[in-house]
Every structure is written in structure tokens, then in C-alpha cells.
Design a protein around this motif. Structure first.
Motif, PDB file in Angstrom:
ATOM      1  N   UNK A   1       0.863  -1.486   0.137  1.00  0.00           N
ATOM      2  CA  UNK A   1      -0.049   0.038  -0.066  1.00  0.00           C
ATOM      3  C   UNK A   1       0.890   0.980  -0.078  1.00  0.00           C
ATOM      4  N   UNK A   2       1.934   1.183   0.731  1.00  0.00           N
ATOM      5  CA  UNK A   2       2.756   2.383   0.829  1.00  0.00           C
ATOM      6  C   UNK A   2       3.460   2.591  -0.335  1.00  0.00           C
ATOM      7  N   UNK A   3       3.934   1.522  -1.293  1.00  0.00           N
ATOM      8  CA  UNK A   3       4.630   1.741  -2.444  1.00  0.00           C
ATOM      9  C   UNK A   3       3.547   2.320  -3.337  1.00  0.00           C
TER      10      UNK A   3
ATOM     11  N   UNK B   1       1.894  -4.969  -7.384  1.00  0.00           N
ATOM     12  CA  UNK B   1       1.784  -4.708  -5.886  1.00  0.00           C
ATOM     13  C   UNK B   1       0.340  -4.769  -5.439  1.00  0.00           C
ATOM     14  N   UNK B   2      -0.572  -4.320  -6.419  1.00  0.00           N
ATOM     15  CA  UNK B   2      -1.963  -4.381  -5.918  1.00  0.00           C
ATOM     16  C   UNK B   2      -2.295  -6.274  -5.874  1.00  0.00           C
ATOM     17  N   UNK B   3      -1.763  -7.074  -6.582  1.00  0.00           N
ATOM     18  CA  UNK B   3      -2.013  -8.211  -6.411  1.00  0.00           C
ATOM     19  C   UNK B   3      -1.330  -8.626  -5.140  1.00  0.00           C
ATOM     20  N   UNK B   4      -0.198  -8.328  -4.629  1.00  0.00           N
ATOM     21  CA  UNK B   4       0.374  -8.393  -3.377  1.00  0.00           C
ATOM     22  C   UNK B   4      -0.520  -7.965  -2.069  1.00  0.00           C
ATOM     23  N   UNK B   5      -1.299  -6.889  -2.343  1.00  0.00           N
ATOM     24  CA  UNK B   5      -2.091  -6.304  -1.528  1.00  0.00           C
ATOM     25  C   UNK B   5      -3.552  -7.088  -1.438  1.00  0.00           C
TER      26      UNK B   5
ATOM     27  N   UNK C   1       3.172  -7.724   4.286  1.00  0.00           N
ATOM     28  CA  UNK C   1       1.776  -7.390   4.019  1.00  0.00           C
ATOM     29  C   UNK C   1       1.280  -8.162   2.639  1.00  0.00           C
ATOM     30  N   UNK C   2       1.792  -9.512   2.416  1.00  0.00           N
ATOM     31  CA  UNK C   2       1.548 -10.375   1.218  1.00  0.00           C
ATOM     32  C   UNK C   2       0.359 -11.019   1.466  1.00  0.00           C
TER      33      UNK C   2
ATOM     34  N   UNK D   1      -8.242  -7.454   2.150  1.00  0.00           N
ATOM     35  CA  UNK D   1      -7.793  -7.019   1.007  1.00  0.00           C
ATOM     36  C   UNK D   1      -7.810  -5.168   0.853  1.00  0.00           C
ATOM     37  N   UNK D   2      -6.808  -4.792   0.824  1.00  0.00           N
ATOM     38  CA  UNK D   2      -6.871  -3.300   0.365  1.00  0.00           C
ATOM     39  C   UNK D   2      -7.417  -2.913  -0.878  1.00  0.00           C
ATOM     40  N   UNK D   3      -7.959  -1.813  -1.283  1.00  0.00           N
ATOM     41  CA  UNK D   3      -8.171  -1.354  -2.535  1.00  0.00           C
ATOM     42  C   UNK D   3      -7.679  -0.055  -2.806  1.00  0.00           C
ATOM     43  N   UNK D   4      -6.473  -0.135  -3.337  1.00  0.00           N
ATOM     44  CA  UNK D   4      -5.626   1.306  -3.309  1.00  0.00           C
ATOM     45  C   UNK D   4      -6.306   2.123  -4.517  1.00  0.00           C
ATOM     46  N   UNK D   5      -5.930   3.314  -4.533  1.00  0.00           N
ATOM     47  CA  UNK D   5      -6.299   4.304  -5.439  1.00  0.00           C
ATOM     48  C   UNK D   5      -5.827   3.875  -6.970  1.00  0.00           C
ATOM     49  N   UNK D   6      -6.905   3.766  -7.649  1.00  0.00           N
ATOM     50  CA  UNK D   6      -6.843   3.074  -9.367  1.00  0.00           C
ATOM     51  C   UNK D   6      -7.020   4.496 -10.234  1.00  0.00           C
TER      52      UNK D   6
END
Length: 505
Positions: free
Chosen positions: A227-229, A269-273, A459-460, A500-505
């Protein structure tokens, strides 16, 4: 060399110099000059040791699950040094191995890589960016100490050995806590790696900075949570998009290629999150931007990404089709992508019970060729000989030869730095699977518990999902085994904790 030839002369020279009181670095320098041996060979002989004796001392001082052998020492000595590739008989020692060899030989790491110093006026030594990031990323786990300064405030001192010297970082307790909380990427990488893009910088300079920034995040993927990346990279990508709007027609395709590389890494990274929806949205965006910029390598890479999904779902026919299509593209593809395509074909064949040894060996050769190339796309740097080893081990497990996979995976895990939590989690999952298939429930459960610990640190989310198969095998076969129950309960807790987090897209 036989006993009556150069080796005998080398030993006589070494013994004579030692009797006259010559220091180890002096002996090594003469051996290098007279006999043309590399520094690791020279310092071993300067210490008066055989390869077997070195392995014995290494194992006695640093016991491990997989002990070092004379062959390991031979691999390190056949390696031609920084910048050289690897082969079936030559492998680069890890930085940890070099530190330990230096202790055995009573010399410095720099000596083993570049030979003994010739004086105070020696030219400065250039250290690669990857080596710098590897060293700095270890600061959080090396020589930790806490003291009170003159004002009564607690301070933290971190030290990491670098060649003959060390890097020391002194922080207040509050700074240290903040560093841990944020992951500390900006503090652990060179200042210019994450430099902000200035408004008055030329677009060409901007592109160089954007590439350095992406490389820093890729090299330091183990230092921050996904998420930070993602948050940092999407901010930079917004800057790229804004500048591209005003750029010339000549520069716009080049900038689009940069956008594609950012989108690809964000997809991973989204897959890892654990956010697969955003993962594929970013993947489609990367593929479209790559096509627009003329980056055929990226298009092939994304095709292979879909082959991995087919493998994960057990669809060996689809995986084979995609891997073959990647190799049949009308444009020449980088050796790393050709190797990946062959590895995925081998994994698909393993699902039918066949081990494609020739294909695996061919992929190893291709990966070894490109190991030290830095001029290709950054995303290709993940395709290393170690990646090939992991795919080979996966083939062995899939085809019902788990014991062969165990040997590969145990050796790899022991060589991974403690800070590389995500990589350790991936390898431990494979090891747990191999043990489970090999009907070793306790060993599988222990590896699975280790994978859960590393996954939590990294965080995987996919690691937790991948362990469900291991849990299924263990609970069906050995439901009453104490270690199996412990692993099962820990996995249930981890599944409950994963959101599972949902980062900005």
C-alpha cells in the motif's frame, strides 16, 4: 594444476613468505601477480587452507540446515567477480557469505572482491546501486543498540558492515519508531533515488528521475508494504501524466513507456495487497500504454503474466498456449522473457507428470546471460537465476518429485537476507507444499508457520491464499497431528485478519 606444477610452486611460495612473517594481504597480492589467481583463491591460499577446510570452518562457525561444502567454495572461487555472470561451475557468493569468508581469511570483503589494496592513494571503488540498497536495507537488523544521551532521551544506533568500515545511523527513539512505522524507504535509499521532480527541470531530466524512482521502489520492494509503495508511485505517475500533456510529440511515446512500466509494477503491488480487481485494471492499462509506445517487450511480458494466472488455476493448456505465443511474436524478445516463457511451458508440462529438463536448463542459461544487465526494462530484473530455481522446484513438486524441490528451496531460503520478507514467504510456501506432497507433515507445518510470519511482515495477501492448498493436504492426511493443528489454527487467524486493501486506481 597438479602437485608437481603451479599449485606446488604456489604453496611453496606461500609457505616461504609466511615463515618470513609476511601478512596475509601481502601474500595474496604476490599470488595474484605471480599466478593470476583471483582474490578469493589468493586469500584462501594465503590463509593456508584447502577448500574443504574452508567449508568445515564455515559450518563450525555458522551452522545451518544446509551446510556448505567444498563445492560451494569452488563455485565462489570460479566466479570472476563483480559484473561477471554465473554458470554451472561459477556462482557469486552472497554478501553474507563474503562477510563470513572474510572472517575466516582475516581480510576484508573488499579484498575478496577486488584484491588487496595497494596503498592509500588507490582509486575510489564504485559500488553498484543494488549492493548499496541491499546493505542499507539491513540497517534495521544489524547491531541494534539503545542508549541514553546526555539529555536523558533514548537514542538508537544502527550499524552495518561495509567492506572494511561500517555505516552508522543514530536516531532518537521517536525517529526510530517513525522510521519503522513508515517503512523508511526514503531514509534507506540514496537521496537522489526518490528526488522530487522540480518544476523547472527539463523533461529529459524528469524522465531520468522517474526511472530512478521506479527502480528504487522495485529494488526496495521488501522495505515497505504494498500500500505504501502504491501511494507513492501513483503520486509520481500523476506528475508524469501532467508533464506529458505539455511535452513534444517526440517525447510523448517515451513518457508513455514510463507510464506503462509504472502501471505494471503497481499491478503487481495490487496483487500483493490482495486487490485483484485493481491488479488487472492496472495490468490492462500497462498493456495498452506499452502498445501505444511501441514497447513490444512489455506486451510479451503481460502475456506471460496471464500465463502465470492460468498456471495458478491449473489450466496447463492455456498456459502452454500463452507461453508459446510469447515466443512466437514477430519481434525479437529479451532473453529474460524467452527464459520465462520456457519456464512456464515447463511448469505446464509438469502438470502432466513430465519434467522438461532440457527446457529448464535452457532457461537457466538465458537467465545467467542477462543477470548483470542494467540497460533493459526494470521489470525484467526479477527474472534472475534464483527465479529459475524457484520455477524448477515448482515443477518438481507438481510432477510428484517433492524431495528434489526441498533441496533447492532449503538452499535458497538460507541465502535470502532476513529483510526480504516477501521473497522468504514465497519460498517457504513452496517448501511447505513440497514437504506436504512428500508426506512430511511436521516439516510442512513448520514451513507454513514461517511463511505466515513472513507474509505478515511483508503485507503479502497471496501468501495466505497459497497456503490454503498446503492446509488442505495436511488436514486431510494428518488432522490430529499437533503441528498440523497449530498451522491450521494460525492460518484461520491469518485469513480472518486479511482485509484486502483497494488502493487508488
Amino acid at each position: 594444476m597438479d602437485d608437481g606444477g603451479p599449485l606446488a610452486r604456489l604453496r611453496r611460495l606461500r609457505d616461504g613468505m609466511a615463515r618470513r612473517g609476511a601478512a596475509g594481504d601481502q601474500i595474496a597480492a604476490v599470488l595474484i601477480e605471480r599466478f593470476g589467481v583471483n582474490p578469493r583463491v589468493a586469500f584462501r591460499h594465503a590463509a593456508g587452507l584447502t577448500q574443504s577446510q574452508v567449508a568445515d570452518r564455515y559450518n563450525r562457525n555458522w551452522p545451518a540446515t544446509v551446510p556448505k561444502t567444498r563445492k560451494d567454495v569452488s563455485y565462489w572461487e570460479c566466479w570472476q567477480g563483480p559484473g561477471a555472470g554465473t554458470s554451472a561451475s561459477a556462482r557469486a557468493p552472497s554478501y553474507g557469505d563474503l562477510i563470513r569468508l572474510a572472517q575466516v581469511y582475516a581480510c576484508s570483503v573488499d579484498d575478496l572482491l577486488l584484491g588487496p589494496r595497494r596503498g592509500a592513494d588507490s582509486a575510489p571503488i564504485e559500488v553498484s546501486y543494488q549492493v548499496i540498497t541491499d546493505i542499507l536495507s539491513s540497517l534495521g537488523v544489524v547491531d541494534y543498540a539503545e542508549t541514553l544521551d546526555g539529555g536523558g532521551a533514548a537514542s538508537i544506533t544502527l550499524r552495518a558492515a561495509v567492506g572494511e568500515g561500517s555505516i552508522t545511523v543514530r536516531l532518537s527513539r521517536r525517529q526510530f519508531t517513525e522510521l519503522l512505522a513508515t517503512g523508511g524507504l526514503a531514509a534507506l535509499l540514496p537521496d537522489d533515488a526518490l528526488a522530487a521532480v522540480t518544476a523547472d527541470a527539463g523533461v529529459t531530466d524528469d524522465m531520468s528521475t522517474w526511472r530512478r524512482t521506479l527502480s528504487a521502489h522495485q529494488a526496495g520492494h521488501h522495505l515497505l508494504t504494498p500500500q505504501a509503495h502504491i501511494a507513492a508511485l501513483t503520486d509520481v505517475l500523476a506528475d508524469v501524466s501532467a508533464v506529458r500533456e505539455e511535452a513534444s510529440s517526440e517525447l510523448r511515446p517515451k513518457m508513455r513507456r514510463i507510464q506503462a512500466e509504472y502501471a505494471e509494477h503497481i499491478s503487481w503491488l495490487c496483487r500483493e495487497a490482495g486487490d485483484l480487481t485493481s491488479c488487472w485494471r492496472w495490468a490492462d492499462r500497462a498493456a495498452g500504454w506499452a502498445l501505444e509506445s511501441g514497447d513490444t517487450a512489455m506486451g510479451t511480458y503481460m502475456m506471460l503474466r496471464r500465463a502465470t494466472v492460468a498456471l495458478d488455476h491449473g489450466d496447463h493448456v492455456r498456459a502452454t498456449e500463452l507461453a508459446r505465443a510469447a515466443r512466437r511474436t514477430k519481434h525479437a524478445i529479451p532473453a529474460a522473457l524467452d527464459a520465462a516463457a520456457q519456464l512456464y511451458q515447463a511448469r505446464a508440462e509438469a502438470m502432466t507428470g513430465k519434467i522438461a529438463e532440457a527446457r529448464l536448463d535452457g532457461a537457466d542459461e538465458l537467465l545467467a546471460q542477462g543477470r548483470h544487465r542494467d540497460d533493459g526494462p526494470a521489470y525484467l530484473r526479477y527474472y534472475t537465476p534464483e527465479f529459475g530455481e524457484l520455477q524448477r522446484a515448482t515443477c518438481y513438486v507438481t510432477a510428484g518429485m517433492p524431495s528434489r524441490a526441498v533441496t533447492i528451496l532449503q538452499a535458497r531460503i538460507t541465502s535470502l537476507p532476513n529483510t526480504h520478507h516477501r521473497d522468504r514467504a514465497v519460498h517457504l510456501v513452496r517448501l511447505a507444499t513440497a514437504h506436504a506432497v512428500d508426506r512430511a507433515p511436521d516439516a510442512a507445518a513448520i514451513a507454513g508457520l514461517g511463511a505466515l510470519i513472513e507474509a505478515r511482515r511483508a503485507g503479502s495477501v497471496p501468501t495466505v491464499t497459497d497456503l490454503e492448498r498446503v492446509d488442505g493436504i495436511l488436514t486431510r492426511g494428518w488432522p490430529r497431528q499437533p503441528k498440523v493443528r497449530e498451522f491450521h489454527d494460525a492460518l484461520i487467524s491469518a485469513q480472518a485478519a486479511v482485509q484486502p486493501s483497494h488502493p487508488a486506481t
